[in-house]
Design a protein around this motif. Structure first.
Motif, PDB file in Angstrom:
ATOM      1  N   LYS A   1       0.859  -1.181   0.000  1.00  0.00           N
ATOM      2  CA  LYS A   1       0.000   0.000   0.000  1.00  0.00           C
ATOM      3  C   LYS A   1       0.898   1.234   0.000  1.00  0.00           C
ATOM      4  CE  LYS A   1      -3.895   2.033   2.490  1.00  0.00           C
ATOM      5  NZ  LYS A   1      -4.736   1.895   3.712  1.00  0.00           N
ATOM      6  N   ASP A   2       0.819   1.996  -1.070  1.00  0.00           N
ATOM      7  CA  ASP A   2       1.591   3.228  -1.205  1.00  0.00           C
ATOM      8  C   ASP A   2       0.634   4.363  -1.516  1.00  0.00           C
ATOM      9  OD1 ASP A   2       4.318   2.218  -0.917  1.00  0.00           O
ATOM     10  OD2 ASP A   2       3.940   1.169  -2.805  1.00  0.00           O
ATOM     11  N   SER A   3       0.772   5.449  -0.809  1.00  0.00           N
ATOM     12  CA  SER A   3      -0.088   6.630  -1.001  1.00  0.00           C
ATOM     13  C   SER A   3      -1.570   6.252  -0.963  1.00  0.00           C
ATOM     14  CB  SER A   3       0.252   7.338  -2.318  1.00  0.00           C
ATOM     15  OG  SER A   3       1.604   7.722  -2.340  1.00  0.00           O
ATOM     16  N   GLY A   4      -1.913   5.311  -0.069  1.00  0.00           N
ATOM     17  CA  GLY A   4      -3.301   4.932   0.127  1.00  0.00           C
ATOM     18  C   GLY A   4      -3.864   3.951  -0.884  1.00  0.00           C
ATOM     19  N   LYS A   5      -3.035   3.463  -1.827  1.00  0.00           N
ATOM     20  CA  LYS A   5      -3.526   2.546  -2.862  1.00  0.00           C
ATOM     21  C   LYS A   5      -2.771   1.221  -2.804  1.00  0.00           C
ATOM     22  CE  LYS A   5      -4.510   2.168  -7.785  1.00  0.00           C
ATOM     23  NZ  LYS A   5      -5.651   1.319  -7.638  1.00  0.00           N
ATOM     24  N   TRP A   6      -3.528   0.138  -2.819  1.00  0.00           N
ATOM     25  CA  TRP A   6      -2.947  -1.202  -2.868  1.00  0.00           C
ATOM     26  C   TRP A   6      -2.599  -1.571  -4.297  1.00  0.00           C
ATOM     27  CZ3 TRP A   6      -1.311  -3.992   1.102  1.00  0.00           C
ATOM     28  CH2 TRP A   6      -1.772  -3.663   2.377  1.00  0.00           C
ATOM     29  N   ARG A   7      -1.408  -2.157  -4.463  1.00  0.00           N
ATOM     30  CA  ARG A   7      -0.970  -2.630  -5.778  1.00  0.00           C
ATOM     31  C   ARG A   7      -0.175  -3.912  -5.611  1.00  0.00           C
ATOM     32  NH1 ARG A   7       0.434   2.420  -9.507  1.00  0.00           N
ATOM     33  NH2 ARG A   7      -1.720   3.056  -9.790  1.00  0.00           N
ATOM     34  N   ILE A   8      -0.163  -4.692  -6.667  1.00  0.00           N
ATOM     35  CA  ILE A   8       0.595  -5.936  -6.669  1.00  0.00           C
ATOM     36  C   ILE A   8       2.066  -5.611  -6.942  1.00  0.00           C
ATOM     37  CG2 ILE A   8       0.914  -8.177  -7.791  1.00  0.00           C
ATOM     38  CD1 ILE A   8      -2.092  -7.863  -8.714  1.00  0.00           C
ATOM     39  N   ALA A   9       2.935  -6.004  -6.015  1.00  0.00           N
ATOM     40  CA  ALA A   9       4.375  -5.846  -6.210  1.00  0.00           C
ATOM     41  C   ALA A   9       4.949  -7.078  -6.897  1.00  0.00           C
ATOM     42  CB  ALA A   9       5.072  -5.621  -4.873  1.00  0.00           C
ATOM     43  N   SER A  10       4.328  -8.232  -6.633  1.00  0.00           N
ATOM     44  CA  SER A  10       4.820  -9.475  -7.202  1.00  0.00           C
ATOM     45  C   SER A  10       3.697 -10.500  -7.241  1.00  0.00           C
ATOM     46  CB  SER A  10       5.978 -10.008  -6.350  1.00  0.00           C
ATOM     47  OG  SER A  10       6.507 -11.186  -6.907  1.00  0.00           O
TER      48      SER A  10
END
Length: 169
Positions: A145-154
């Motif tokens: 979670k970066d800057s309030g947004k979840w994203r797939i790192a891997s």
């Protein structure tokens, strides 16, 4: 030095499991965070059921790592979505049927989640049209979670190879 995909996942899992259960936080992810992570994991199923990877747009980090069960490695969210967009349109996957287990989500930290999901597929064909045996697949997502947004790192996708192992006598 950069850690490999699997090395990073192993390090995160060992950090989380190194503490005695009594010292591990009961829940480090909010209900809102769990819902956001679950929605991203469910996008994978939606893309395969609709044969359209557009739902994955924005789910992967710009520098995401991806490895599938056939050994294809891709770096970069846009490249991953572009590749999956082509794969779901292939004729050899159009007639398959997939049964999905519920995702399992574990928060390693409030801003790091590990999600896993198993699924079984029948009717997947090779490029020459031969039907593959049932595939039992496992997918693991590392999300941040970066800057309030979840994203797939891997994301790592693997198949059981138990059928390929000769039985012991």
């Amino acid at each position: 030095m950069k850690l490999t995909i699997l090395g990073l996942m192993a390090a995160l899992m060992s950090l989380a499991s190194a503490q005695p259960a009594s010292q591990q936080p009961k829940s480090v992810g909010s209900a809102e965070d769990e819902a956001a992570v679950r929605a991203i994991v469910l996008h994978w199923q939606q893309s395969w059921e609709s044969f359209d990877a557009a739902v994955l747009q924005g789910d992967y980090a710009d520098d995401a790592d991806w490895l599938n069960a056939f050994g294809v490695r891709i770096k970069g969210g846009a490249k991953i979505v572009q590749f999956v967009s082509k794969v779901v349109k292939r004729p050899n996957v159009q007639g398959r049927k997939t049964t999905w287990e519920e995702p399992v989500i574990r928060f390693v930290r409030p801003d790091v989640a590990l999600a896993t999901r198993d699924y079984r597929t029948i009717g997947h064909k090779t490029f020459n049209g031969t039907e593959m045996p049932q595939r039992s697949t496992h997918s693991t997502w590392l999300l941040t979670k970066d800057s309030g947004k979840w994203r797939i790192a891997s994301q790592v996708i693997s198949d059981d190879n138990a059928a390929a192992v000769p039985p012991t006598k």
